[in-house]
Design an enzyme around this catalytic site. Structure first.
Site, PDB file in Angstrom:
ATOM      1  N   ASP A  90      -3.909  -1.526  -1.782  1.00 24.77           N
ATOM      2  CA  ASP A  90      -4.756  -2.302  -0.800  1.00 24.77           C
ATOM      3  C   ASP A  90      -3.589  -2.354   0.242  1.00 24.77           C
ATOM      4  OD1 ASP A  90      -2.576  -4.142  -1.486  1.00 24.77           O
ATOM      5  OD2 ASP A  90      -4.069  -5.743  -2.445  1.00 24.77           O
ATOM      6  N   HIS A  91      -4.246  -3.666   1.195  1.00 22.92           N
ATOM      7  CA  HIS A  91      -3.916  -3.568   2.416  1.00 22.92           C
ATOM      8  C   HIS A  91      -2.839  -3.905   2.198  1.00 22.92           C
ATOM      9  CE1 HIS A  91      -5.756  -7.376   0.701  1.00 22.92           C
ATOM     10  NE2 HIS A  91      -4.944  -8.071   1.736  1.00 22.92           N
TER      11      HIS A  91
ATOM     12  N   CYS B 265      -0.481  -2.698  -4.623  1.00 24.27           N
ATOM     13  CA  CYS B 265      -0.607  -4.101  -4.241  1.00 24.27           C
ATOM     14  C   CYS B 265       0.499  -4.580  -3.957  1.00 24.27           C
ATOM     15  CB  CYS B 265      -1.661  -4.337  -5.177  1.00 24.27           C
ATOM     16  SG  CYS B 265      -1.862  -4.723  -6.490  1.00 24.27           S
ATOM     17  N   GLY B 266       0.123  -5.466  -3.913  1.00 28.78           N
ATOM     18  CA  GLY B 266       0.975  -7.334  -3.367  1.00 28.78           C
ATOM     19  C   GLY B 266       2.178  -7.153  -4.704  1.00 28.78           C
ATOM     20  N   THR B 267       1.444  -8.011  -5.887  1.00 32.16           N
ATOM     21  CA  THR B 267       2.338  -7.433  -7.248  1.00 32.16           C
ATOM     22  C   THR B 267       2.194  -6.596  -7.928  1.00 32.16           C
ATOM     23  OG1 THR B 267       0.084  -8.823  -8.616  1.00 32.16           O
ATOM     24  CG2 THR B 267       1.463 -10.285  -6.626  1.00 32.16           C
ATOM     25  N   GLY B 268       1.285  -5.719  -8.008  1.00 31.61           N
ATOM     26  CA  GLY B 268       1.227  -4.823  -8.625  1.00 31.61           C
ATOM     27  C   GLY B 268       0.216  -5.285 -10.021  1.00 31.61           C
TER      28      GLY B 268
ATOM     29  N   GLY C  84      -3.503  -6.657 -10.081  1.00 31.08           N
ATOM     30  CA  GLY C  84      -4.602  -5.912  -9.648  1.00 31.08           C
ATOM     31  C   GLY C  84      -4.632  -4.860  -9.858  1.00 31.08           C
ATOM     32  N   MET C  85      -3.497  -3.977  -9.794  1.00 24.98           N
ATOM     33  CA  MET C  85      -4.223  -2.460  -9.311  1.00 24.98           C
ATOM     34  C   MET C  85      -3.847  -2.050 -11.480  1.00 24.98           C
ATOM     35  SD  MET C  85      -4.286  -0.960  -6.924  1.00 24.98           S
ATOM     36  CE  MET C  85      -4.320  -0.482  -5.112  1.00 24.98           C
TER      37      MET C  85
ATOM     38  N   ARG D 287       8.392   8.564 -31.793  1.00 26.14           N
ATOM     39  CA  ARG D 287       8.175   7.262 -31.843  1.00 26.14           C
ATOM     40  C   ARG D 287       7.348   7.016 -30.665  1.00 26.14           C
ATOM     41  NH1 ARG D 287      13.400   6.646 -30.449  1.00 26.14           N
ATOM     42  NH2 ARG D 287      13.810   4.444 -29.224  1.00 26.14           N
TER      43      ARG D 287
HETATM   44  C1  RB5 Z   1      -3.693  -9.643  -1.823  1.00 23.66           C
HETATM   45  O1  RB5 Z   1      -3.440 -10.403  -1.348  1.00 23.66           O
HETATM   46  C2  RB5 Z   1      -2.740  -9.400  -3.148  1.00 23.66           C
HETATM   47  O2  RB5 Z   1      -3.683 -10.751  -4.178  1.00 23.66           O
HETATM   48  C3  RB5 Z   1      -3.191  -7.908  -3.610  1.00 23.66           C
HETATM   49  O3  RB5 Z   1      -2.342  -7.282  -3.218  1.00 23.66           O
HETATM   50  C4  RB5 Z   1      -2.681  -7.749  -5.394  1.00 23.66           C
HETATM   51  O4  RB5 Z   1      -1.136  -8.291  -5.596  1.00 23.66           O
HETATM   52  C5  RB5 Z   1      -3.459  -7.898  -6.754  1.00 23.66           C
HETATM   53  O5  RB5 Z   1      -3.230  -8.147  -7.504  1.00 23.66           O
END
Ligand code: RB5
Length: 145
Positions: free
Chosen positions: A8-9, A65-68, A70-71, A132
């Site tokens: 994402d951005h 993504c920012g935290t990983g 969401g992906m 395993r």
């Molecule tokens: C974007 O602001 C943020 O929410 C996204 O990159 C990600 O961290 C979502 O899980």
């Protein structure tokens, strides 16, 4: 070897650099976007990447993504995807060795680019151990009743 990549951005800058890194290793890269820093919704790129991994049109995937999270949450909705979140090289190695992650997910806002490349290297260059761990992976898919 063909790798699909998406972000994402929040992950777009690292993605652009990782594409060059991977190509420098002779790997064919398929870019699923996004390609600007304009705010966007990670499922819009995560689902197409996951479908490509499931269909075999790419061998492996990388997502940022920012935290990983969401992906990872989105990618793992696909039965044929094992998306593993890694924020250090030891986890990058173990996520292949033990979980055979076919998509590597990284939290771009919480690691340096230098670390991101080191994680990619650890994941790519580590073989799956099988045994395993294969038995455990075989139990992951949700069985349809
Ligand atoms: C974007 O602001 C943020 O929410 C996204 O990159 C990600 O961290 C979502 O899980």
């Amino acid at each position: 070897m063909k790798i699909g990549i998406c972000s994402d951005h929040a992950g777009v800058e690292y993605k652009a650099k990782l594409i060059k890194y991977l190509q420098g290793r002779g790997i064919e890269v398929v870019n699923f976007g996004t390609d600007t820093t304009e705010s966007m919704d990670y499922p819009d790129v995560a689902h197409p990447l996951a479908s490509a991994v499931e269909s075999g049109s790419v061998d492996l995937g990388i997502a940022l993504c920012g935290t990983g999270n969401g992906m990872a949450i989105t990618l793992n909705k696909h039965q044929g995807v094992r998306a593993g979140l890694a924020w250090g090289t030891a986890i990058g190695k173990l996520v292949k060795q033990h979980n055979n992650a076919n998509v590597l997910v990284m939290p771009a806002r919480f690691i340096s680019y230098r670390l991101a490349v080191a994680i990619v290297r650890a994941w790519l260059d580590t073989p799956f151990e099988g045994g395993r761990h294969q038995r455990r992976i075989d139990k992951i898919p949700v069985k349809k009743s």
